[in-house]
Motif scaffolding. Structure first.
Motif, PDB file in Angstrom:
ATOM      1  N   GLY A 129       0.852  -1.194   0.000  1.00  9.29           N
ATOM      2  CA  GLY A 129       0.000   0.000   0.000  1.00  9.29           C
ATOM      3  C   GLY A 129       0.881   1.234   0.000  1.00  9.29           C
ATOM      4  N   SER A 130       2.035   1.098   0.640  1.00  6.24           N
ATOM      5  CA  SER A 130       3.037   2.145   0.567  1.00  6.24           C
ATOM      6  C   SER A 130       3.871   1.815  -0.661  1.00  6.24           C
ATOM      7  CB  SER A 130       3.883   2.122   1.841  1.00  6.24           C
ATOM      8  OG  SER A 130       4.852   3.130   1.797  1.00  6.24           O
ATOM      9  N   ASP A 160       3.769   2.466 -13.178  1.00  2.00           N
ATOM     10  CA  ASP A 160       4.841   3.294 -13.756  1.00  2.00           C
ATOM     11  C   ASP A 160       5.109   4.529 -12.899  1.00  2.00           C
ATOM     12  OD1 ASP A 160       2.384   4.321 -14.595  1.00  2.00           O
ATOM     13  OD2 ASP A 160       2.945   4.519 -16.701  1.00  2.00           O
ATOM     14  N   GLU A 165       9.660   6.123  -6.957  1.00  3.34           N
ATOM     15  CA  GLU A 165      10.199   5.866  -5.616  1.00  3.34           C
ATOM     16  C   GLU A 165      11.655   5.403  -5.733  1.00  3.34           C
ATOM     17  OE1 GLU A 165       9.333   6.469  -2.689  1.00  3.34           O
ATOM     18  OE2 GLU A 165       7.152   6.630  -2.627  1.00  3.34           O
ATOM     19  N   ILE A 194      -1.666  10.031 -10.116  1.00  3.66           N
ATOM     20  CA  ILE A 194      -2.779  10.816  -9.558  1.00  3.66           C
ATOM     21  C   ILE A 194      -2.799  12.243 -10.110  1.00  3.66           C
ATOM     22  CG2 ILE A 194      -3.810  11.787  -7.468  1.00  3.66           C
ATOM     23  CD1 ILE A 194      -2.787   9.399  -5.927  1.00  3.66           C
ATOM     24  N   LEU A 356       3.812  15.796  -4.251  1.00  2.35           N
ATOM     25  CA  LEU A 356       4.175  14.383  -4.097  1.00  2.35           C
ATOM     26  C   LEU A 356       3.082  13.479  -4.657  1.00  2.35           C
ATOM     27  CD1 LEU A 356       5.796  14.629  -0.555  1.00  2.35           C
ATOM     28  CD2 LEU A 356       6.959  14.191  -2.712  1.00  2.35           C
ATOM     29  N   ASP A 357       2.459  13.910  -5.744  1.00  2.00           N
ATOM     30  CA  ASP A 357       1.451  13.137  -6.455  1.00  2.00           C
ATOM     31  C   ASP A 357       0.225  12.805  -5.619  1.00  2.00           C
ATOM     32  OD1 ASP A 357       0.412  11.948  -8.754  1.00  2.00           O
ATOM     33  OD2 ASP A 357       1.039   9.958  -8.110  1.00  2.00           O
ATOM     34  N   ILE A 383       6.327  10.605  -6.866  1.00  2.00           N
ATOM     35  CA  ILE A 383       6.125   9.816  -5.637  1.00  2.00           C
ATOM     36  C   ILE A 383       7.506   9.518  -5.073  1.00  2.00           C
ATOM     37  CG2 ILE A 383       4.871   7.871  -4.661  1.00  2.00           C
ATOM     38  CD1 ILE A 383       3.557   7.557  -7.487  1.00  2.00           C
ATOM     39  N   GLU A 385       8.992  10.682  -1.615  1.00  2.00           N
ATOM     40  CA  GLU A 385       8.917  11.436  -0.371  1.00  2.00           C
ATOM     41  C   GLU A 385      10.284  11.698   0.252  1.00  2.00           C
ATOM     42  OE1 GLU A 385       7.269   8.604  -1.037  1.00  2.00           O
ATOM     43  OE2 GLU A 385       5.169   9.197  -1.202  1.00  2.00           O
ATOM     44  N   TYR A 407       0.049  11.943   2.503  1.00  2.00           N
ATOM     45  CA  TYR A 407      -0.521  11.188   3.621  1.00  2.00           C
ATOM     46  C   TYR A 407       0.496  11.216   4.770  1.00  2.00           C
ATOM     47  CZ  TYR A 407      -3.894   8.878   0.499  1.00  2.00           C
ATOM     48  OH  TYR A 407      -4.910   8.589  -0.371  1.00  2.00           O
ATOM     49  N   PHE A 410       3.310   8.763   4.867  1.00  2.00           N
ATOM     50  CA  PHE A 410       4.420   8.894   3.916  1.00  2.00           C
ATOM     51  C   PHE A 410       5.172  10.210   4.129  1.00  2.00           C
ATOM     52  CE2 PHE A 410       0.893   6.804   1.316  1.00  2.00           C
ATOM     53  CZ  PHE A 410       1.195   5.548   1.803  1.00  2.00           C
ATOM     54  N   ARG A 414       7.944   7.392   6.151  1.00  2.00           N
ATOM     55  CA  ARG A 414       8.727   6.952   4.995  1.00  2.00           C
ATOM     56  C   ARG A 414      10.068   7.690   4.923  1.00  2.00           C
ATOM     57  NH1 ARG A 414       7.295   3.660   0.436  1.00  2.00           N
ATOM     58  NH2 ARG A 414       9.159   3.716  -0.822  1.00  2.00           N
ATOM     59  N   HIS A 448      -2.618   3.332   5.090  1.00  2.00           N
ATOM     60  CA  HIS A 448      -2.783   4.757   4.846  1.00  2.00           C
ATOM     61  C   HIS A 448      -3.227   5.518   6.095  1.00  2.00           C
ATOM     62  CE1 HIS A 448      -2.168   3.477   0.830  1.00  2.00           C
ATOM     63  NE2 HIS A 448      -2.481   4.631   0.299  1.00  2.00           N
TER      64      HIS A 448
END
Ligand SMILES: Cc1ncc(C[n+]2csc(CCOP(=O)(O)OP(=O)(O)O)c2C)c(N)n1
Length: 689
Positions: A129-130, A160, A165, A194, A356-357, A383, A385, A407, A410, A414, A448
């Motif tokens: 999820g992360s 993609d 990351e 996003i 950060l999207d 993405i 962080e 979030y 993150f 993160r 999340h």
């Protein structure tokens, strides 16, 4: 290879390409029904990845639905966790569980969590999820297979946008370095993320050259051509000495005309009308039992609600938000205040916002919306962080006022080491926004729901931490932090709309708590209370204190109302919007004046409770004062999918739970004062007094 019986070695079912195409199409239909029933989820990406999913689960991967932990099975790591429903349907169509059950997606206690959790659902290999972590897990799983001399393959599905990351590239380097030829990466290249097109947000191409330079064997295919997908996966299994990556060109929202290539369908579920239209376009109107599935979802939901209500503390009437004709509240998400402040203050040339999207939903995009001249001070980082956090430190070093947010999990976990060393150790002026804090994030689930961020942020030297109680306070706090406060600063807000309990005239002074007192019932809940700076408040001899931060402040106020209505007790509510530096004096006075302190936080218990108890134990003014304390918050467990207000109940962070705790503590206080009185009387009559 195929679906296999792990004991007899027999193939369970051999799918033809045509059958796979049909299965993928059906899975798309079930996916949309489940998203509709959930009311949220990710339509675009689940549709783009469905052909690959069908090929993997029904044809290419060797696994046995009756024996999900068969040691020789191929492993499928779903790094792109938000596309969980496709994974669930892949498993269900392969026979791991009933297809109909997927319709409980994102509901409380369902194994079909918003993001996959391997402990809840057999067949899911790891919890994700992360973004950006799956490939590293796959490297570990592939290494373990090598160590054990096993022949199975490890597939890892990624997006993609996810390639942005940095961790992906650490894993890519490792897989190349270790010649992990049992590892097959698949990238769902739908070109969107996003905030828009991947190439605009943060270009990741040329992916083929990048992976090749890390020593991978690269294939590029049409991810909707089932034959190509199956052939590529089969071919990948035969490659030796090198890991393989399949770049699958896909279309986000594939199969539904109004979803295809539309960024807005990233994290959205179809309404009933859209669902009907989509099923029609997929040619599934007659084939999917929509009503039966929705009935099942509704029954599941009704049962959840029944069980939750049964667990709630009970009072003489229902005090829930807006349940009665008076004491009404308006609700707004706290994050709105953040966007408003950025919009108002963004003309200051030093302000630079980093994307950060996840810009629209956390409102950081309000900085530039309708103000194109500010676009040059908007830096889309993708993405990423960790890098963005250190880049913000670099901007601050050169005199800018950088703001970044995503979030909270993150934004504060993160990238914790980057916050610690790049930002805090250097004492730089960086404003970090932890959005969607707490369980009220809702159906996205545990990955999340930031429930630990405030521990970390408060533990960092030089860091200031603010957790505003509503959208209005968020705006004031952001105004202050952005332009006036110097040094690292963290502001945390919630996703769900929460009650507005302050107004323009309510004091907000950084580092100073507010006292909130219930005065009279009113048509508007907020008007029933008076708020003052704690430093100018005089003791009114209240029975107890509740110390809260963030959206737990409105809950604490509602608890004060319940306690007054039910028992006639007076409560001092302390809005501790600034957790660091903490208002020690306000806490000590509340404890001294009332003898009972209940803390309330939408976080693992401790970010607030332990700070407060630390102050209570080390303050000389309280050395000989008998104190009774209680803590409301999440009790050392991960979050869950569910509706936001259901989670407030399930995780016992509602006004009712605060009031219930207060009742328990008040019973002690009363018993203690009765004992004291008896002791005094005894001494008096014995002639000692
Ligand atoms: C570490 C992390 N940061 C941010 C997010 C929020 N998020 C969820 S999906 C997504 C976009 C992913 O883009 P992509 O990998 O291209 O997936 P797709 O567009 O195919 O859905 C983001 C930023 C997250 N889940 N994890």
């Amino acid at each position: 290879m195929a679906l296999k019986d792990s004991i007899t070695g027999k193939v369970i079912r051999e799918y033809s390409i045509e059958e796979l195409k049909d299965a993928a199409n059906l899975m798309r239909g079930y996916d949309l029904v489940a998203l509709h029933a959930a009311g949220s989820g990710h339509a675009g990406g689940t549709l783009s990845v469905m052909d690959i999913t069908a090929a993997l689960y029904l044809k290419v991967a060797k696994h046995d639905p009756k024996n999900p932990s068969w040691p020789d099975r191929d492993r499928i790591i779903w790094s792109t966790g938000h596309k969980a429903p496709s994974l669930y349907l892949g498993l269900a169509f392969a026979g791991f569980g009933p297809i109909d059950d997927v319709v409980t997606l994102r509901k409380l206690w369902s194994p079909y969590q918003g993001h996959p959790h391997w402990i809840k659902l057999p067949g899911v290999e790891v919890s994700t999820g992360s973004l950006g972590q799956g490939l590293s897990i796959a490297v570990g799983v592939a290494q373990a297979a090598k160590l054990d001399g096993k022949q199975h393959k490890v597939f890892c599905l990624m997006g993609d946008g996810e390639q942005q990351e940095g961790q992906i590239w650490e894993a890519a380097m490792e897989a190349g370095h270790f010649h992990l030829d049992n590892l097959i990466g698949i990238i769902d290249c739908n070109r969107l993320q996003i905030d828009g097109w991947v190439k605009d947000v943060m270009d990741v191409e040329p992916l083929a050259a990048k992976y090749a330079s890390f020593g991978w064997y690269v294939m590029r295919i049409d991810g909707h051509d089932m034959k190509q997908v199956v052939d590529a996966l089969e071919q990948a299994k035969a490659v030796t000495h090198r890991p393989v990556v399949i770049l699958a060109d896909t279309v986000k929202g594939k199969g539904v005309s109004f979803m295809e290539d539309v960024a807005g369908w990233h994290g959205k579920a179809p309404n009933r009308e859209e669902l009907t239209k989509a099923l029609d376009e997929l040619g599934l109107t007659e084939r999917i039992p929509v009503q039966r599935l929705l009935d099942k979802a509704n029954q599941y939901q009704a049962e959840v609600e029944r069980k939750l209500e049964a667990k709630m503390p009970k009072f003489s009437r229902n005090y829930w938000w807006n349940a009665a004709d008076d004491m009404k509240v308006k609700m707004e998400p706290t994050r709105k205040g953040f966007g408003q402040s950025l919009s108002e203050n963004g003309d200051d040339d030093r302000v630079v916002c980093l994307g950060l999207d996840i810009s629209g939903s956390i409102t950081i995009s309000d900085f530039y919306s309708g103000k194109p001249e500010r676009k040059k001070r908007w830096i889309s980082m993708g993405i990423a962080e960790q890098s963005a956090t250190s880049a913000a430190a670099g901007l601050a070093k050169e005199g800018k006022l950088p703001v970044l947010g995503t979030y909270a999990t993150f934004a504060a976990a993160r990238n914790l080491d980057q916050i610690r060393t790049s930002v805090c150790y250097g004492n730089f002026n960086v404003l970090i926004a932890g959005a969607h804090g707490g369980v009220s994030v809702g159906p996205d689930g545990a990955t999340h729901q930031a429930l630990e961020d405030l521990f970390a942020m408060q533990g960092l030297p030089n860091m200031s931490v603010v957790v505003p109680c509503d959208a209005i306070e968020t705006r004031k706090a952001t105004n202050y932090l952005l332009l006036q406060h110097k040094g690292p600063k963290y502001i945390r807000f919630a996703r769900e709309a929460t009650p507005i309990v302050s107004d323009a005239s309510t004091p907000f002074v950084f580092g100073q708590a507010n006292v909130i007192r219930l005065r009279d019932e009113a048509a508007n809940f907020a008007n029933a209370f008076e708020t003052r700076l704690a430093s100018s408040y005089r003791n009114e001899g209240e029975d107890l204190s509740i110390i809260a931060c963030g959206p737990m402040v409105p809950e604490a106020m509602r608890a004060a109302y319940i306690l007054k209505q039910e028992f006639g007790w007076e409560t001092r509510v302390l809005n501790l919007h600034t957790l660091k530096p903490i208002d020690t004096e306000a806490i000590v006075r509340a404890a001294f004046d009332t003898g009972i302190v209940v803390t309330a936080e939408e976080h693992q218990i401790g970010a607030l409770a332990w700070r407060v108890s630390g102050i209570l134990t080390e303050s000389p003014q309280l050395y000989d004062v008998p104190l009774i304390t209680g803590a409301i918050g999440v009790k050392d467990r991960f979050g869950d999918s569910g509706a936001p207000w259901e989670l407030i109940k399930e995780f016992e962070v509602s006004a009712e739970h605060i009031a219930h705790k207060a009742v328990e503590l008040m019973a002690f206080k009363k018993k203690r004062s009765a004992e004291k009185k008896e002791e005094r009387e005894h001494l008096f009559y014995a002639g000692v007094d």
